[in-house]
Scaffold this motif. Sequence first.
Motif, short mmCIF file in Angstrom:
data_model
loop_
_atom_site.label_atom_id
_atom_site.label_comp_id
_atom_site.label_asym_id
_atom_site.label_seq_id
_atom_site.Cartn_x
_atom_site.Cartn_y
_atom_site.Cartn_z
N GLU A 252 0.94 -1.30 0.02
CA GLU A 252 -0.14 -0.14 -0.21
C GLU A 252 0.83 1.42 -0.02
OE1 GLU A 252 -2.38 -0.54 3.54
OE2 GLU A 252 -3.86 -1.63 2.42
N LEU A 253 2.15 1.22 0.41
CA LEU A 253 2.73 2.30 0.48
C LEU A 253 3.43 2.78 -0.62
CD1 LEU A 253 5.21 1.30 3.50
CD2 LEU A 253 3.10 2.89 3.62
N ASP A 254 3.99 3.90 -0.95
CA ASP A 254 4.44 4.45 -2.38
C ASP A 254 5.90 4.31 -2.30
OD1 ASP A 254 4.77 5.46 -4.81
OD2 ASP A 254 4.58 7.68 -4.38
N LEU A 255 6.42 3.27 -2.17
CA LEU A 255 7.88 2.83 -2.21
C LEU A 255 8.48 2.96 -3.50
CD1 LEU A 255 7.71 -0.50 0.20
CD2 LEU A 255 8.36 2.07 0.69
N ASP A 256 9.70 3.28 -3.47
CA ASP A 256 10.54 3.20 -4.84
C ASP A 256 11.01 1.82 -5.03
OD1 ASP A 256 12.42 3.77 -6.79
OD2 ASP A 256 13.88 4.65 -5.59
N TRP A 257 10.17 0.91 -5.72
CA TRP A 257 10.49 -0.37 -6.05
C TRP A 257 11.65 -0.65 -7.04
CZ3 TRP A 257 8.58 -3.86 -2.92
CH2 TRP A 257 7.18 -3.64 -2.16
N HIS B 26 7.50 -1.28 -12.54
CA HIS B 26 6.88 -1.21 -11.32
C HIS B 26 5.45 -0.46 -11.26
CE1 HIS B 26 10.02 -3.72 -9.56
NE2 HIS B 26 10.76 -2.94 -10.10
N SER B 27 5.31 -0.06 -12.57
CA SER B 27 4.05 0.88 -12.64
C SER B 27 3.11 0.16 -12.09
CB SER B 27 3.82 1.42 -13.85
OG SER B 27 3.67 0.34 -14.87
N ARG B 28 1.94 0.87 -11.57
CA ARG B 28 0.47 0.15 -11.22
C ARG B 28 -0.37 0.44 -12.04
NH1 ARG B 28 0.23 0.48 -4.56
NH2 ARG B 28 2.40 -0.26 -4.00
#
Length: 103
Positions: free
Chosen positions: A42-47, A92-94
């Motif tokens: 759920e977090l906006d992490l830098d994958w 990694h785009s949603r």
Amino acid sequence: MGIQREPFPAALARWTLDEFSVIGTVAHVLAQDLPEAVRLLELDLDWMSMAPEVISLAEVVDRGLVPLAEGRTQHNKLLVDPWAAAPRPADHSRRPQEEGSAC
């Protein structure tokens, strides 16, 4: 070895004579790990900092397993595409899931 569905015959005498060591582990405890995994998703992490590229199956040993075994991995995750011919940047785009499609 994994979790077997059926009992599996093993030559334990041979293992004993050859002094094999069998070590088991359960990598995830669902009740503890799943809530944390969902929270992280759920977090906006830098994958991209964790897994910046996708490698081919042919590269798994040299670029994945050997660095891991030698303690010199550069990233937290290794993404492998068994059908890839060459490495490529990870995406990694949603994107919204299309109606009727699986995850």
